[in-house]
Design a protein around this motif. Structure first.
Motif, PDB file in Angstrom:
ATOM      1  N   ARG A 246      15.729 -95.328 -29.664  1.00  0.00           N
ATOM      2  CA  ARG A 246      15.106 -95.012 -30.959  1.00  0.00           C
ATOM      3  C   ARG A 246      16.129 -95.224 -32.075  1.00  0.00           C
ATOM      4  O   ARG A 246      17.281 -94.781 -31.982  1.00  0.00           O
ATOM      5  CB  ARG A 246      14.610 -93.577 -30.955  1.00  0.00           C
ATOM      6  CG  ARG A 246      13.948 -93.127 -32.257  1.00  0.00           C
ATOM      7  CD  ARG A 246      13.411 -91.711 -32.120  1.00  0.00           C
ATOM      8  NE  ARG A 246      12.150 -91.691 -31.374  1.00  0.00           N
ATOM      9  CZ  ARG A 246      11.552 -90.569 -30.971  1.00  0.00           C
ATOM     10  NH1 ARG A 246      12.118 -89.391 -31.223  1.00  0.00           N
ATOM     11  NH2 ARG A 246      10.404 -90.634 -30.320  1.00  0.00           N
ATOM     12  N   GLU A 279      12.440 -98.624 -30.467  1.00  0.00           N
ATOM     13  CA  GLU A 279      11.453 -97.887 -31.260  1.00  0.00           C
ATOM     14  C   GLU A 279      12.100 -97.546 -32.603  1.00  0.00           C
ATOM     15  O   GLU A 279      13.176 -96.939 -32.639  1.00  0.00           O
ATOM     16  CB  GLU A 279      11.036 -96.598 -30.547  1.00  0.00           C
ATOM     17  CG  GLU A 279      10.087 -95.737 -31.366  1.00  0.00           C
ATOM     18  CD  GLU A 279       9.911 -94.343 -30.796  1.00  0.00           C
ATOM     19  OE1 GLU A 279       9.170 -93.560 -31.389  1.00  0.00           O
ATOM     20  OE2 GLU A 279      10.552 -94.038 -29.759  1.00  0.00           O
ATOM     21  N   ASN A 298       6.784-102.359 -33.365  1.00  0.00           N
ATOM     22  CA  ASN A 298       7.751-101.373 -32.866  1.00  0.00           C
ATOM     23  C   ASN A 298       8.241-100.420 -33.948  1.00  0.00           C
ATOM     24  O   ASN A 298       9.212 -99.685 -33.738  1.00  0.00           O
ATOM     25  CB  ASN A 298       8.947-102.072 -32.220  1.00  0.00           C
ATOM     26  CG  ASN A 298       9.740-102.933 -33.202  1.00  0.00           C
ATOM     27  OD1 ASN A 298       9.249-103.265 -34.280  1.00  0.00           O
ATOM     28  ND2 ASN A 298      10.956-103.301 -32.828  1.00  0.00           N
TER      29      ASN A 298
END
Length: 427
Positions: A246, A279, A298
């Motif tokens: 992330r 992400e 994404n």
């Protein structure tokens, strides 16, 4: 004792002071926070007593956009290209930089009527100690008028001390001192005199890493930064383990409030991450998104999410040098990619200090290349940080160093003693 905090119009600067303000409250002291009208609601939401100083003004975005420095070499970079380092003083003429800084703070943040209003409140409340943001010079004026001890609160490299040192070396007499020219007449109206503590404080509280460069000749009191992002509800999805690495992308709440953008557009930021197996959490509002319609699959766009909750789940953050983003990333050992500001605000120095310091310690990338920044540069920087485990390891090392510094609660006794030593006589 009574402690008055004075902030500038940026919420990120207010939020940086809140942990120390609460440390004073927890130690049994009275606290009040004073700031321009645009942060009055934010002060109230911090749970601290506060007052609004000065009359309502046009929105901050309009004031920033409408500020124009006088004729002169206003871009201190000149023909310089590439990356700068923290110990650079003035790019070009430091007198010009000090002049432009002073005019901006005076005209955009703190007109004289606001200073008089703060002095009036200080006379009524009689603080023992005034702690003022490093651009909130009316805090120093009010302290001197009522005989309170006073200290600056800096968030990054000490730009004011840095540029004033360069001006002294070049000779103040040859170009004048714009901060003195602004503040001395106000002090004289109240029977006080300007001195260097008016702009540098009697001492300086520095909630910055030890590797953020500090000029000689200033009394710094180091303090660990404890990030506070303001009151907010954290979405449940933040706590769900991400399936992929992330990454957070942000331009910060201060620049959002002021309508200041970075060199990298939102579109360029999206192009940089679109084909990466990650992400992305992008904290942009509708105005920042503008006409950008193509949001990669994404990327999750959210208006706001507290970084104290989000960043512990992130493998990297891309930001443009905001103090809140920087401090929260350090606290959570998140490698950082700092993109430069546009030329109008790059000379405010924060991104240079942060980017140079992080990159030299292997905990991030200062993605600066003169004033040119492309999606390819951003993509390569992000891939480097995510794929090389040394960045995460070095970010963890910097977090350990930060956690070894005195907390806000730890420094309260030292501040009590400094207040007793520096407090003057009541008028």
């Amino acid at each position: 004792m009574r402690v008055l905090f004075v902030t500038n119009p940026f919420k990120a600067h207010l939020y940086a002071q809140v942990p120390l303000a609460w440390a004073f409250r927890a130690a049994g002291h009275e606290v009040c926070v004073a700031g321009p009208p645009e942060v009055a609601e934010a002060i109230a939401h911090c749970g601290l007593p506060g007052v609004s100083i000065g009359a309502e003004m046009p929105p901050l975005q309009e004031r920033v956009a409408g500020f124009e420095a006088p004729e002169g070499p206003c871009d201190p970079r000149g023909d310089r290209t590439g990356k700068s380092v923290q110990s650079d003083y003035g790019w070009g003429d430091p007198h010009i930089e000090l002049r432009d800084f002073t005019l901006g703070v005076h005209q955009v943040f703190f007109p004289d009527a606001m200073t008089d209003d703060l002095v009036g409140f200080a006379r009524a409340w009689l603080p023992d100690l005034v702690i003022w943001d490093s651009s909130a010079f009316p805090g120093a004026v009010a302290a001197q008028v009522v005989g309170a001890a006073h200290a600056r609160f800096i968030l990054s490299v000490d730009r004011v001390a840095q540029v004033r040192s360069a001006c002294r070396a070049a000779g103040f007499d040859s170009a004048g001192d714009p901060l003195r020219d602004w503040l001395q007449p106000i002090l004289q109206r109240y029977g006080r005199d300007f001195d260097e503590t008016t702009v540098l404080g009697q001492w300086t509280i520095a909630p910055t890493p030890r590797w953020i460069w500090q000029p000689d000749g200033v009394h710094y009191l180091p303090m660990r930064s404890v990030p506070f992002n303001g009151p907010a509800t954290t979405p449940r999805w933040v706590y769900e383990p991400p399936a992929r690495k992330r990454v957070c992308i942000t331009q910060g709440i201060s620049h959002r409030d002021a309508g200041i953008g970075g060199v990298a557009s939102v579109g360029d930021l999206f192009k940089a991450v679109a084909d990466l197996d990650i992400e992305v959490i992008a904290t942009f509002n509708a105005q920042q998104l503008g006409s950008t319609s193509a949001i990669p699959d994404n990327v999750r766009v959210v208006d706001f999410v507290p970084f104290t909750s989000l960043l512990p789940t992130c493998s990297a953050i891309v930001h443009d040098g905001g103090v809140g983003s920087f401090a929260t990333a350090l606290e959570n050992a998140v490698p950082q990619i700092i993109v430069p500001h546009d030329s109008k605000v790059e000379k405010w120095w924060g991104p240079v200090a942060m980017g140079d310091g992080l990159e030299s310690r292997g905990a991030g990338v200062y993605a600066a290349n003169g004033h040119s920044l492309t999606p390819d540069i951003l993509r390569d920087s992000l891939k480097l940080v995510l794929e090389d485990p040394s960045f995460a390891a070095n970010a963890a090392r910097l977090r350990t160093e930060m956690r070894g510094m005195p907390t806000p609660s730890d420094v309260v006794p030292a501040l009590e003693k400094l207040t007793a030593d520096h407090r003057g006589s009541r008028p």
